[in-house]
Enzyme design. Structure first.
Site, PDB file in Angstrom:
ATOM      1  N   ASN A 125      11.564   5.473   3.365  1.00 34.33           N
ATOM      2  CA  ASN A 125      11.436   4.288   4.238  1.00 34.33           C
ATOM      3  C   ASN A 125      12.737   3.489   4.245  1.00 34.33           C
ATOM      4  OD1 ASN A 125       8.609   3.792   5.492  1.00 34.33           O
ATOM      5  ND2 ASN A 125       8.206   4.638   3.450  1.00 34.33           N
ATOM      6  N   HIS A 132       1.919   0.219   3.450  1.00 34.66           N
ATOM      7  CA  HIS A 132       0.886   0.893   2.660  1.00 34.66           C
ATOM      8  C   HIS A 132       0.338   2.075   3.463  1.00 34.66           C
ATOM      9  CE1 HIS A 132      -2.300   1.276  -0.282  1.00 34.66           C
ATOM     10  NE2 HIS A 132      -3.126   1.467   0.721  1.00 34.66           N
ATOM     11  N   GLU A 181       5.332   5.806   9.261  1.00 36.70           N
ATOM     12  CA  GLU A 181       5.946   4.691   8.526  1.00 36.70           C
ATOM     13  C   GLU A 181       7.403   4.500   8.931  1.00 36.70           C
ATOM     14  OE1 GLU A 181       3.434   4.885   4.328  1.00 36.70           O
ATOM     15  OE2 GLU A 181       5.492   5.549   4.353  1.00 36.70           O
TER      16      GLU A 181
HETATM   17  C1  GRF Z   1       5.234   5.222   1.228  1.00 35.99           C
HETATM   18  O1  GRF Z   1       4.308   6.181   1.593  1.00 35.99           O
HETATM   19  C2  GRF Z   1       4.630   3.853   1.280  1.00 35.99           C
HETATM   20  O2  GRF Z   1       3.552   3.758   2.145  1.00 35.99           O
HETATM   21  C3  GRF Z   1       4.134   3.624  -0.120  1.00 35.99           C
HETATM   22  O3  GRF Z   1       5.049   4.306  -0.939  1.00 35.99           O
HETATM   23  C4  GRF Z   1       5.646   5.371  -0.217  1.00 35.99           C
HETATM   24  C5  GRF Z   1       7.119   5.262  -0.415  1.00 35.99           C
HETATM   25  O4  GRF Z   1       7.816   6.385   0.061  1.00 35.99           O
HETATM   26  N1  GRF Z   1       4.045   2.211  -0.381  1.00 35.99           N
HETATM   27  P1  GRF Z   1       9.400   6.354   0.118  1.00 35.99           P
HETATM   28  O5  GRF Z   1       9.918   6.038  -1.277  1.00 35.99           O
HETATM   29  O6  GRF Z   1       9.812   5.335   1.141  1.00 35.99           O
HETATM   30  O7  GRF Z   1       9.782   7.750   0.529  1.00 35.99           O
END
Ligand code: GRF
Length: 181
Positions: free
Chosen positions: A15, A100, A165
């Protein structure tokens, strides 16, 4: 106007990468710092590659004083796997947001994808919300949805939700600009 943010991570940082990529494609955001509670987080490498200052901090008061030195407009949790104390959250009212991997209020906490499979849900997705003292329970800002395929597993859902996301989070951050003008 450019929205300034501090991004808190614990792991992979996909993300975070999506936000970095959005900025490189012109999104009016600036990541002032990336802070991890885990020195092994791959996301730290992603930040370094993008010339963003990084910190590894495990202790909450230290985290707070580090963030305050940067004075970000928002604190963005992106896979930050530590529950923040009420005192910390109260220090940044309406300023901490999280993503989330479920359609909240369904499935707060962990193992969201398996729960979707177990409950034979027809739809699934992700939620960006303000962080309050109720874990995964703060006001919802935006959601993205997908239709669950009969062949989906927890792993395919994890991958598909992450794709959502990566589009949703940068878009929501840009939309927050209007709230600080
Ligand atoms: C994501 O799936 C988010 O929804 C959750 O933790 C994960 C983080 O993934 N809170 P990344 O570290 O951004 O790949």
């Amino acid at each position: 106007m450019t929205l300034t943010i501090a991004v808190l991570i614990s792991g992979n940082g996909t993300n975070l990468q999506a936000i970095i990529d959005a900025i490189q494609n012109g999104a009016p955001l600036k990541i002032l710092t990336v802070i991890s509670n885990n020195e092994k987080a791959l996301g730290l490498k992603r930040a370094e590659k993008a010339d963003i200052p990084t910190h590894v901090i495990k202790e909450e008061l230290e985290l707070q004083s580090c963030i305050d030195q940067y004075q970000p407009q928002f604190i963005v949790l992106a896979g930050f796997m530590k529950i923040l104390s009420p005192a910390f959250i109260r220090h940044y009212p309406q300023k901490i947001i999280n993503i989330h991997p479920s359609l909240l209020p369904k499935y707060p906490g962990l193992h969201t994808h398996q729960q979707v499979i177990d409950h034979h849900d027809k739809e699934h997705g992700c939620t960006v919300h303000f962080v309050t003292e109720i874990v995964d329970g703060g006001p919802i800002i935006a959601q993205s949805k997908l239709t669950v395929d009969p062949n989906d597993t927890a792993e395919t859902l994890r991958q598909r939700v992450q794709q959502l996301e990566h589009t949703l989070y940068p878009r929501v951050l840009v939309s927050l600009i209007k709230t600080v003008q």
